[in-house]
Design an enzyme around this catalytic site. Structure first.
Site, PDB file in Angstrom:
ATOM      1  N   THR A  98     -54.599  14.423  17.625  1.00 50.43           N
ATOM      2  CA  THR A  98     -53.175  14.719  17.793  1.00 50.43           C
ATOM      3  C   THR A  98     -52.283  13.548  17.404  1.00 50.43           C
ATOM      4  O   THR A  98     -51.171  13.756  16.906  1.00 50.43           O
ATOM      5  CB  THR A  98     -52.900  15.142  19.248  1.00 50.43           C
ATOM      6  OG1 THR A  98     -53.694  16.295  19.549  1.00 50.43           O
ATOM      7  CG2 THR A  98     -51.448  15.492  19.471  1.00 50.43           C
ATOM      8  N   GLY A 118     -55.438  29.553  15.581  1.00 52.61           N
ATOM      9  CA  GLY A 118     -56.335  30.675  15.304  1.00 52.61           C
ATOM     10  C   GLY A 118     -57.339  30.409  14.200  1.00 52.61           C
ATOM     11  O   GLY A 118     -57.791  31.343  13.534  1.00 52.61           O
ATOM     12  N   GLY A 134     -53.945  15.750  23.229  1.00 52.25           N
ATOM     13  CA  GLY A 134     -53.070  14.593  23.379  1.00 52.25           C
ATOM     14  C   GLY A 134     -53.454  13.735  24.569  1.00 52.25           C
ATOM     15  O   GLY A 134     -54.477  13.956  25.228  1.00 52.25           O
ATOM     16  N   CYS A 167     -65.197  27.930  20.270  1.00 48.37           N
ATOM     17  CA  CYS A 167     -64.292  28.985  19.810  1.00 48.37           C
ATOM     18  C   CYS A 167     -64.683  30.320  20.460  1.00 48.37           C
ATOM     19  O   CYS A 167     -65.802  30.485  20.928  1.00 48.37           O
ATOM     20  CB  CYS A 167     -64.320  29.098  18.291  1.00 48.37           C
ATOM     21  SG  CYS A 167     -65.870  29.716  17.630  1.00 48.37           S
TER      22      CYS A 167
END
Length: 337
Positions: free
Chosen positions: A295, A90, A240, A151
């Protein structure tokens, strides 16, 4: 441009001397190498700096910063997947004023080149964040601004700016007005669209001097014991190794469009599932001039350092003097039936 140097003994606490010129120029700013962190995966530098000197990266990409402090979404915020992870943080953060007072000066103090990721709930808020950043005392360490138009657009029923060409262009145009003309601006695009070339074209025409591709893919995990969504925010961003083929496809499509003259050629930053030098080279061959490691740092904080070392060795094995010779090379080696 930095000259290639003979391979030497690894300096104490440093990285090996390079035999291939890894320097890249992105929208007028030259970086010593193409490897960056990815936004949101290394906070704002202090944590990663404990493992290696972040100034040795081509650039350090900050966690996306917004105007006001945000506590983020409720927990659970992360879920492991078969080949990656989902996150639903968030955009938690202290806000732009705290960032320019604390984080940016620290990054400058250690000699980092900084690509600042910014976002906003509205197009106007993007511009407000950019203005505060541009007016800050440590702005001279900023080598570019990454505009996270991937976003949610709160003012438009939760849609994502980067899913619509007009919304994308509006944000980019407003941010461009607040930044010095010589500061590179990269629009970060989502892969969750039908035609990423159309969005890329709109962003470039509105003033983006480069593109970052790709952001996470929207995904969801169900807890099969409780039979309910695992994440507190229900959906999250998939990242990932599982998304690397999507990143390669997006880079390929946009690079092909630029090579065909469909819109202005700008540098691309590739991101998505990079764990090794070979992964990075795949994105570069598709068209990326630089790559971000994200990641992978959760499992191996030194991943950006390792990726750079492996990438240099791979470039050397292909017999090139400069890494830039490999940017988009796959487009020139297609098998013609």
């Amino acid at each position: 441009m930095r000259r290639a140097r003979r391979r030497g003994r690894r300096p104490e606490g440093g990285w090996p001397l390079m035999t291939v010129d890894l320097s890249v120029t992105l929208s007028g700013r030259t970086l010593p190498n193409p490897v960056m962190t990815a936004s949101g995966c290394a906070a704002n530098g202090r944590e990663l700096h404990r493992f290696f000197d972040v100034s040795q990266l081509g650039a350090f990409v900050t966690k996306t910063v917004m105007m006001d402090p945000r506590s983020g979404r409720g927990t659970p915020r992360m879920a492991e997947t078969a080949s990656g992870m989902l996150n639903s943080i968030g955009l938690q953060g202290p806000g732009i004023h705290a960032f320019v007072e604390q984080d940016l000066p620290w990054l400058k103090s250690v000699g980092a080149r900084v690509l600042v990721s910014i976002a906003g709930n509205t197009a106007g808020e993007f511009a407000d964040v950019a203005k505060v950043l541009a007016d800050s005392d440590a702005f001279d360490c900023v080598v570019g601004v990454e505009v996270n138009i991937s976003c949610p657009n709160v003012a438009n029923r939760g849609l994502v700016f980067a899913c619509d060409p007009l919304s994308s262009a509006k944000v980019i145009a407003l941010v461009r007005e607040q930044l010095p003309r010589d500061v590179p601006m990269f629009a970060k695009l989502t892969p969750d669209v039908t035609d990423i070339v159309t969005i890329a074209d709109a962003a470039v025409k509105a003033g983006a001097t480069g593109l970052t591709m790709i952001n996470t893919l929207l995904g969801m995990v169900i807890d099969t014991d409780r039979l309910r969504p695992h994440l507190g925010g229900i959906t999250g961003g998939l990242s990932g190794p599982s998304i690397r083929p999507v990143a390669v496809r997006a880079l390929w499509q946009v690079t092909a469009a630029m090579r065909d003259g469909r819109f202005q050629t700008v540098p691309l930053i590739g991101v998505g599932g990079v764990r090794s030098g070979r992964d990075a080279l795949e994105l570069i061959a598709a068209g990326a001039s630089a790559v971000q490691v994200g990641t992978a740092t959760f499992n191996d904080p030194t991943a950006p350092q390792r990726v750079l070392t492996e990438l240099e060795a791979l470039a050397e094995s292909h017999g090139v003097a400069r890494l830039t010779e490999l940017v988009g090379v796959a487009h020139e080696k297609m098998v013609i039936p």
